[in-house]
Scaffold this motif. Structure first.
Motif, PDB file in Angstrom:
ATOM      1  N   ILE B  57       0.852  -1.200   0.000  1.00 10.86           N
ATOM      2  CA  ILE B  57       0.000   0.000   0.000  1.00 10.86           C
ATOM      3  C   ILE B  57       0.886   1.248   0.000  1.00 10.86           C
ATOM      4  O   ILE B  57       0.670   2.192  -0.775  1.00 10.86           O
ATOM      5  CB  ILE B  57      -0.942   0.019   1.229  1.00 10.86           C
ATOM      6  CG1 ILE B  57      -1.870  -1.189   1.194  1.00 10.86           C
ATOM      7  CG2 ILE B  57      -1.751   1.303   1.270  1.00 10.86           C
ATOM      8  CD1 ILE B  57      -2.651  -1.393   2.483  1.00 10.86           C
ATOM      9  N   SER B  61       1.377   4.109  -3.053  1.00 15.58           N
ATOM     10  CA  SER B  61       1.253   5.558  -2.888  1.00 15.58           C
ATOM     11  C   SER B  61       2.488   6.262  -3.443  1.00 15.58           C
ATOM     12  O   SER B  61       2.388   7.327  -4.048  1.00 15.58           O
ATOM     13  CB  SER B  61       1.045   5.912  -1.415  1.00 15.58           C
ATOM     14  OG  SER B  61       2.262   5.825  -0.700  1.00 15.58           O
ATOM     15  N   VAL B 188      -7.378  -0.125  -2.011  1.00 16.36           N
ATOM     16  CA  VAL B 188      -6.461   0.921  -2.475  1.00 16.36           C
ATOM     17  C   VAL B 188      -6.069   0.663  -3.928  1.00 16.36           C
ATOM     18  O   VAL B 188      -6.038   1.575  -4.771  1.00 16.36           O
ATOM     19  CB  VAL B 188      -5.200   0.987  -1.579  1.00 16.36           C
ATOM     20  CG1 VAL B 188      -4.097   1.800  -2.239  1.00 16.36           C
ATOM     21  CG2 VAL B 188      -5.542   1.580  -0.227  1.00 16.36           C
ATOM     22  N   ILE B 235      -2.800   8.016   1.146  1.00 19.18           N
ATOM     23  CA  ILE B 235      -2.667   6.554   1.039  1.00 19.18           C
ATOM     24  C   ILE B 235      -1.493   6.066   1.881  1.00 19.18           C
ATOM     25  O   ILE B 235      -1.594   5.056   2.583  1.00 19.18           O
ATOM     26  CB  ILE B 235      -2.508   6.142  -0.435  1.00 19.18           C
ATOM     27  CG1 ILE B 235      -3.778   6.505  -1.210  1.00 19.18           C
ATOM     28  CG2 ILE B 235      -2.249   4.648  -0.551  1.00 19.18           C
ATOM     29  CD1 ILE B 235      -3.646   6.364  -2.704  1.00 19.18           C
ATOM     30  N   THR B 238      -2.596   5.961   5.314  1.00 21.11           N
ATOM     31  CA  THR B 238      -3.417   4.771   5.565  1.00 21.11           C
ATOM     32  C   THR B 238      -2.528   3.571   5.878  1.00 21.11           C
ATOM     33  O   THR B 238      -2.789   2.810   6.822  1.00 21.11           O
ATOM     34  CB  THR B 238      -4.274   4.458   4.320  1.00 21.11           C
ATOM     35  OG1 THR B 238      -4.989   5.631   3.957  1.00 21.11           O
ATOM     36  CG2 THR B 238      -5.243   3.332   4.597  1.00 21.11           C
TER      37      THR B 238
END
Lengths: 249, 332
Positions: B57, B61, B188, B235, B238
């Protein structure tokens, strides 16, 4: 007379002590076919940069379709109807010719931030882009990456992008630069097919091209306007000849 | 031969060629297969798989910035760290819900992203790289000194992650943590895939190619980059929040230069600008690290380094560019 669509009034620009634009005024009416010529170092490109917003003049104003744009950034001027090409081919190199045009169409429609389509561009944007490509005789090579196109075709993509913006004013900075003389016909042909209501300011070194295209010519030398008029008048102008050939002293 | 190609090209309308360029390819579903396989391997693999999901993830990003927007940054750990601290601090103060914790982390990182991006995006290339580097040192020093908020060098203790959706507790074998992380990863991924294939994503890539030209067709380049920067920060935040929730801890290792540089190395290993490199890179890196550390606990970093050097030498486009090689060979 209708109001000019592009109007430069008393523009002044200098770099340090070097005056590059000296009290230049110029106005283009709807549908104008105006050429700006002058020897190397006359300040043509600096003037273009001021019109498009890459440089800000020290004094004077620039009005576009009645709006004072002197202090507006480049992208705002584009949205008000000013399109340009670049002297050196300047494209989105990892995209195809179609996609280059579609990017311009999407921006003109204000859909550059859109997340609604997941196919790159919505189909109506794609159709418009393809239509413009066809008009510029690019439909057959439209799928190729622009970096793989022949140089002349890249110049046509430049023009197609400018067209896709549906401008009121087009600034064409040496659209035939870097092309062999044999390919000039292709560019001239494309210039002839520009929409008639668009005001065009052509900056060009190639005199046959200028005299075929322009209905009015402005001559710039050392930052100043030294002559302006119909092509026939310019051809016989003594000052123009001196500026180009130099003075004997 | 080339004549055949051009006649074939002529018959395909642009809209149709866009459809085929942006369609979902079967190989793109491989990450889903990988996600589904992990639970079959037995619970021993949950911690590693969870770590990979979180790192992917974070890598995604960063790929949005490096691969799509052309912004190379050495300070992306800031957003990971801010996300981790934000959700950790919320948890310490009694807000331990894992789902809303992610939004807290994302929001905090987005705020920092807007502010920092507003400053650093005024520059480009080398200057930008240096500014991001300065930012990361600045932020980690703040995290170090503001002990009353972050726990300083000891880290944030007392983080308690509540049950997921009020039902599933984060158990010791890591099953809940894995399923949660994997779900967030898939969401995502779907979101980012949509973004980069949308007109917005295309315009970002256009700016990467040629910012001057982008301005000339009417794009407000800097504001648009700031939007992408903020999305990317959110992101990354996150991912950081997820890390803090899984570890029930947030510390200086979540925010510093090291994590910023490591994720960039992982991304280079996987390849930029295609999302799947951001999945392959962290996965290969972390699996290799895990294996090598078991085989040779003293010198695993040397072998990992050699692996990366070999990749850069022989597959300069990153591991995900091997897909093109296979595809090209398949056609011939």
């Amino acid at each position: 007379m209708t109001e000019p669509v592009l109007e430069l009034s008393n523009l002044h620009m200098s770099f340090g002590g070097l005056v590059v634009t000296n009290d230049v005024s110029l106005s283009l009416a709807i549908g104008a076919r105006h050429a700006l010529i002058g020897p190397n170092g006359a300040g043509k490109t600096t003037l273009v940069d001021q019109i498009t917003g890459r440089l800000r003049p020290l004094r004077g104003t620039i009005r576009l379709a009645g709006v004072d744009v002197t202090r507006l950034p480049q992208h705002r001027r584009t949205r008000l109807g000013l399109a340009r090409n670049f002297q050196v081919t300047n494209l989105f190199s990892s995209f195809s010719a179609f996609e280059n045009i579609a990017l311009a169409v999407a921006e003109r429609e204000g859909r550059g931030l859109s997340l609604t389509s997941m196919r790159g561009f919505p189909s109506d944007v794609a159709d418009q882009a393809e239509d413009i490509a066809r008009r510029m005789h690019l439909a057959e090579v439209g799928h190729r990456r622009v970096s793989d196109l022949a140089y002349g075709q890249q110049r046509l993509v430049e023009l197609a992008i400018a067209l896709a913006l549906r401008p009121k004013v087009m600034i064409l900075d040496e659209p035939a630069a870097g092309l062999p003389a044999g390919d000039h016909a292709m560019i001239l042909d494309a210039l002839d097919r520009l929409p008639i209501h668009v005001a065009v300011l052509l900056i060009e070194h190639d005199m046959p091209l200028v005299f075929r295209f322009a209905r009015e010519i402005t001559v710039l030398a050392e930052g100043m306007v030294i002559a302006r008029g119909a092509p026939e008048a310019i051809r016989g102008d003594e000052r123009v000849r001196t500026a180009y050939l130099g003075t004997r002293s | 031969m080339s004549d055949d190609v051009s006649t074939a090209e002529r018959r395909v309308p642009f809209a149709a060629s866009l459809r085929s360029k942006h369609r979902l390819r079967p190989a793109e579903l491989l990450p889903l297969v990988a996600v589904a396989i992990v639970p079959l391997l037995g619970s021993g693999y949950y911690p590693l798989a969870t770590q990979i999901a979180i790192t992917v993830i974070f890598g995604l990003s960063l790929d949005l910035l490096v691969g799509y927007a052309g912004i190379v940054t050495l300070g992306h750990g800031i957003f990971f760290g801010v996300g981790a601290y934000a959700s950790g601090i919320a948890s310490v103060h009694g807000w331990g819900d894992p789902v809303s914790g992610l939004f807290i982390g994302a929001a905090a990182a987005a705020v920092v992203g807007v502010v920092q991006g507003f400053v650093v995006l005024r520059t480009a290339r080398f200057t930008l790289l240096m500014l991001t580097l300065c930012s990361v040192f600045l932020v980690s020093e703040v995290a170090n000194k503001a002990g009353w908020l972050t726990g300083g060098a000891d880290g944030l203790t007392g983080v308690m992650t509540g049950p997921l959706l009020g039902v599933w507790t984060f158990d010791l074998d890591g099953r809940t943590g894995y399923l949660f992380s994997a779900t967030v990863f898939v969401l995502v991924w779907i979101g980012l895939r949509g973004l980069v294939h949308a007109p917005f994503g295309q315009s970002i890539m256009a700016i990467r190619d040629n910012p001057g030209r982008a301005e000339a067709i009417g794009m407000a380049v800097r504001p648009r980059l700031l939007i992408v920067y903020t999305v990317s920060a959110a992101i990354a935040g996150t991912a950081g929040a997820l890390q803090a929730e899984i570890d029930q801890f947030a510390g200086l290792k979540n925010v510093g230069f090291e994590i910023s540089a490591t994720i960039l190395v992982m991304l280079a290993l996987g390849g930029t600008g295609r999302l799947y490199g951001a999945m392959a890179g962290p996965a290969v890196y972390l699996i290799a690290q895990d294996l090598l550390a078991k085989i040779n606990p003293a010198m695993w970093q040397l072998w990992l380094g050699l692996l990366i050097v070999a990749t850069v030498l022989f597959v300069p486009g990153g591991l995900s560019s091997l897909a093109d090689v296979f595809r090209g060979r398949g056609k011939r």
